[in-house]
Design an enzyme around this catalytic site. Structure first.
Site, PDB file in Angstrom:
ATOM      1  N   ARG A 238      14.216   3.021  19.640  1.00  0.00           N
ATOM      2  CA  ARG A 238      13.680   3.706  20.815  1.00  0.00           C
ATOM      3  C   ARG A 238      14.695   3.688  21.944  1.00  0.00           C
ATOM      4  O   ARG A 238      15.368   2.680  22.158  1.00  0.00           O
ATOM      5  CB  ARG A 238      12.411   3.023  21.321  1.00  0.00           C
ATOM      6  CG  ARG A 238      11.247   3.038  20.359  1.00  0.00           C
ATOM      7  CD  ARG A 238      10.094   2.241  20.960  1.00  0.00           C
ATOM      8  NE  ARG A 238       8.982   2.081  20.049  1.00  0.00           N
ATOM      9  CZ  ARG A 238       8.947   1.188  19.065  1.00  0.00           C
ATOM     10  NH1 ARG A 238       9.961   0.381  18.867  1.00  0.00           N
ATOM     11  NH2 ARG A 238       7.882   1.097  18.277  1.00  0.00           N
TER      12      ARG A 238
ATOM     13  N   SER B 173      16.166  -6.973  17.931  1.00  0.00           N
ATOM     14  CA  SER B 173      15.134  -7.900  17.441  1.00  0.00           C
ATOM     15  C   SER B 173      15.495  -8.598  16.135  1.00  0.00           C
ATOM     16  O   SER B 173      14.799  -8.458  15.116  1.00  0.00           O
ATOM     17  CB  SER B 173      13.819  -7.147  17.305  1.00  0.00           C
ATOM     18  OG  SER B 173      13.550  -6.531  18.533  1.00  0.00           O
TER      19      SER B 173
ATOM     20  N   ASP C 132      12.827  -8.454  21.207  1.00  0.00           N
ATOM     21  CA  ASP C 132      11.585  -7.764  21.585  1.00  0.00           C
ATOM     22  C   ASP C 132      10.542  -8.688  22.207  1.00  0.00           C
ATOM     23  O   ASP C 132       9.791  -8.288  23.090  1.00  0.00           O
ATOM     24  CB  ASP C 132      10.999  -7.000  20.387  1.00  0.00           C
ATOM     25  CG  ASP C 132      10.984  -7.823  19.113  1.00  0.00           C
ATOM     26  OD1 ASP C 132      11.324  -9.019  19.165  1.00  0.00           O
ATOM     27  OD2 ASP C 132      10.660  -7.256  18.053  1.00  0.00           O
TER      28      ASP C 132
HETATM   29  P1  ADP Z   1       9.286  -2.058  14.934  1.00  0.00           P
HETATM   30  O1  ADP Z   1       8.822  -3.272  14.200  1.00  0.00           O
HETATM   31  O2  ADP Z   1      10.285  -1.270  14.207  1.00  0.00           O
HETATM   32  O3  ADP Z   1       9.676  -2.356  16.340  1.00  0.00           O
HETATM   33  P2  ADP Z   1       6.550  -1.261  15.382  1.00  0.00           P
HETATM   34  O4  ADP Z   1       6.300  -2.389  16.296  1.00  0.00           O
HETATM   35  O5  ADP Z   1       6.037   0.073  15.803  1.00  0.00           O
HETATM   36  O6  ADP Z   1       8.065  -1.051  15.023  1.00  0.00           O
HETATM   37  O7  ADP Z   1       5.899  -1.646  14.003  1.00  0.00           O
HETATM   38  C1  ADP Z   1       5.991  -0.796  12.931  1.00  0.00           C
HETATM   39  C2  ADP Z   1       5.305  -1.447  11.785  1.00  0.00           C
HETATM   40  O8  ADP Z   1       3.908  -1.583  12.070  1.00  0.00           O
HETATM   41  C3  ADP Z   1       5.391  -0.647  10.519  1.00  0.00           C
HETATM   42  O9  ADP Z   1       6.503  -1.043   9.761  1.00  0.00           O
HETATM   43  C4  ADP Z   1       4.096  -0.995   9.806  1.00  0.00           C
HETATM   44  O10 ADP Z   1       4.288  -2.094   8.995  1.00  0.00           O
HETATM   45  C5  ADP Z   1       3.148  -1.383  10.904  1.00  0.00           C
HETATM   46  N1  ADP Z   1       2.206  -0.279  11.138  1.00  0.00           N
HETATM   47  C6  ADP Z   1       2.429   0.878  11.767  1.00  0.00           C
HETATM   48  N2  ADP Z   1       1.320   1.659  11.764  1.00  0.00           N
HETATM   49  C7  ADP Z   1       0.373   0.978  11.107  1.00  0.00           C
HETATM   50  C8  ADP Z   1      -0.985   1.226  10.749  1.00  0.00           C
HETATM   51  N3  ADP Z   1      -1.604   2.363  11.062  1.00  0.00           N
HETATM   52  N4  ADP Z   1      -1.634   0.286  10.083  1.00  0.00           N
HETATM   53  C9  ADP Z   1      -1.036  -0.880   9.749  1.00  0.00           C
HETATM   54  N5  ADP Z   1       0.235  -1.158  10.035  1.00  0.00           N
HETATM   55  C10 ADP Z   1       0.939  -0.271  10.704  1.00  0.00           C
HETATM   56 MG    MG Z   2       9.505  -3.472  17.974  1.00  0.00          MG
END
Ligand code: ADP
Ligand code: MG
Length: 510
Positions: A108, A177, A230
């Site tokens: 992001r 992170s 993060d």
């Molecule tokens: P990042 O970890 O890359 O910073 P996020 O915090 O948005 O990104 O987390 C993304 C993760 O959250 C995905 O890899 C998935 O495992 C989980 N996730 C996203 N949407 C859903 C959902 N609708 N239900 C369950 N888990 C989800």
């Molecule tokens: Mg994140």
């Protein structure tokens, strides 16, 4: 009836008997197979059980490990990393700042305008895109080149040229992170990769420097003035909005937590700490381990097949990267007992094919005939017809795996609260911890961010329910879990602002 007729009748009777016995035999075999499948489920339930007594043991183990990790380097599987972040945003920050948030799945870029008043984020632009898969295992140059290009595009798109004073250098907070050994609040060395990243040439290098070089190469006038992970970003935003925020937890692709610790409790770094007061400690709790964690053969197999065996044990039971794959492994085991599952689908053998959002969608399917479950099993795993009882079984598997994950995360959070004396029990013996009695328990806020927690309602409900069970009805209302949407990114921009004029001491950690 003639001879022929008698023979025919006898033949028919024999054939009918054979067919009937084959059918009975098949039914008996199916029944037995079904019983074995149910047994697989029961064993899973037993293996994943998290009664409140066990959760309290996890709470204690977390608090004890935190203490051990603060006493000496390598004293615990919890790294308890110093972040050098003393001054959390106060609310008086003003101006436009950039942030870059490299998570596990998404990347992001943010531009945040701050108005100089608490809770006055007056403008915010976000560009979110998935990290291309091939960059997870490429070179650091490829990764940072991609990041810097995306950043440059974003700046050119979002900035109003007439508004900008050319002498003003842009400032950026970088949320990275992965486990980093900070050398200052703006620099740090990558200790290891997690969440499926394997870019060997990055390990041991300064993360900010890599980004700064890539940015400069693109001719972009921007300074990386804060490097955080993060959790710290989320804590910063939490604190910006609510001063009672003492900890932050990420539950997304991976999982981690940080919290405010008294400087004098960070025993291993006493000679580096010149300022009294509180400091943010990055726990790297994904690597937490305790014999009280309910572990199954599926967890062992997942760990053995991962690029980082014996590592990130807590994360592999809790976070979004892994939950879907635990469920896939259980279904695969069941399919070995009952052909309705498996023989048709070789897809079931493909690691990580069942992503956690799909698993969540099956779990939360509220159609009477579990249509969504059938659709996902068909589209993702290429199953054909799935009977209703099997669909229900799959939902139950998702439930068991998610319930365990959410309850363990809750126990981890209470472990932090226990360590700092905010669980109503008075904390663990670690020097001068205040002993808050039950009646004088202070309002305590924990900031939470991450796609698993924010998008998966049942996960969230299980976590909240377990918090109340562990803390008890009397204490629980004092502990508030607050979701910080995009907290890790906005927090980096806030910290870039609060560190914009302050001098940054560079200290070498032994
Ligand atoms: P990042 O970890 O890359 O910073 P996020 O915090 O948005 O990104 O987390 C993304 C993760 O959250 C995905 O890899 C998935 O495992 C989980 N996730 C996203 N949407 C859903 C959902 N609708 N239900 C369950 N888990 C989800
Ligand atoms: Mg994140």
């Amino acid at each position: 009836m003639g001879k022929v007729g008698v023979k025919l009748a006898v033949g028919c009777a024999v054939a009918a008997c054979v067919v009937a016995s084959v059918m009975v035999g098949r039914r008996v075999r199916r029944k037995r197979a079904w019983r074995r499948v149910v047994r697989v489920l029961e064993e899973l339930e037993e293996g994943c059980a998290t009664p409140v007594g066990r959760l309290r043991q996890v709470v204690d183990a977390m608090a004890v490990e935190m203490h051990a990790g603060l006493v000496s380097e390598g004293g615990s599987k919890l790294k308890m990393l110093l972040t050098f972040v003393h001054n959390l945003p106060s609310g008086s920050e003003k101006g436009t700042y950039y942030a870059l948030d490299l998570g596990g799945t998404y990347f992001r870029i943010l531009r945040v305008q701050l108005g100089g008043q608490r809770s006055a984020v007056i403008g915010q632009d976000v560009d979110r895109r998935p990290i291309p898969q091939h960059l997870l295992t490429g070179t650091s140059e490829e990764l940072f080149d991609f990041i810097a290009s995306s950043l440059k595009d974003f700046v050119e798109r979002e900035e109003n040229v007439s508004e900008r004073i050319p002498s003003e250098r842009r400032e950026l907070g970088f949320t990275f992170s992965f486990p980093v050994k900070q050398t200052s609040s703006s620099s740090g060395i990558l200790i290891k990769w997690t969440k499926g990243f394997v870019i060997e040439d990055m390990v041991g290098r300064d993360v900010s420097e890599c980004l700064q070089q890539a940015i400069s190469k693109k001719g972009l006038d921007m300074r990386v003035n804060v490097l955080i992970n993060d959790t710290v970003g989320t804590l910063a935003v939490g604190h910006y909005h609510d001063e009672d925020t003492v900890a932050a937890v990420i539950i997304g692709t991976g999982t981690n937590a940080c919290y405010l610790e008294r400087a004098d409790a960070i025993i291993k770094c006493q000679r580096l700490l010149t300022m009294p007061g509180d400091l943010v400690v990055n726990m790297e709790w994904g690597n937490f381990w305790s014999s009280h964690l309910p572990r199954t053969s599926y967890d062992n197999d997942l760990d053995a097949d991962s690029p980082n065996p014996y590592d990130q044990g807590f994360e592999k039971m809790i976070s979004g990267m892994y939950l879907g794959d635990i469920v896939r492994r259980v279904i695969l085991r069941m399919s070995e007992e009952l052909d309705v599952f498996g023989l048709v689908s070789s897809k079931l053998h493909v690691p990580f094919i069942l992503r956690t959002p799909l698993m969540a969608a099956m779990h939360e399917d509220d159609t009477p005939d579990f249509r969504e479950v059938a659709k996902i099993l068909r589209d993702t795993l290429e199953f054909s017809e799935i009977p209703l009882n099997v669909r229900k079984l799959v939902v139950r598997v998702c439930d068991v795996v998610t319930c365990r994950a959410a309850r363990l995360a809750a126990a981890g959070i209470v472990g932090i609260l226990k360590k700092i004396g905010r669980d109503g029990s008075g904390g663990i013996a670690s020097g001068k911890n205040e002993c808050a009695s039950r009646s004088e328990m202070r309002r305590t806020v924990v900031a939470v961010e991450g796609g698993l927690y924010t998008n998966y309602t049942l996960f969230r409900e299980y976590l909240n329910e377990a918090m109340t069970q562990i803390l008890g009805e009397e204490i629980a209302p004092n502990v508030i879990i607050k979701v910080m949407e995009d907290g890790s990114g906005i927090g980096a921009a806030l910290l870039a602002a609060s560190h914009s004029t302050s001098s940054v001491d560079t200290v070498q950690i032994p």
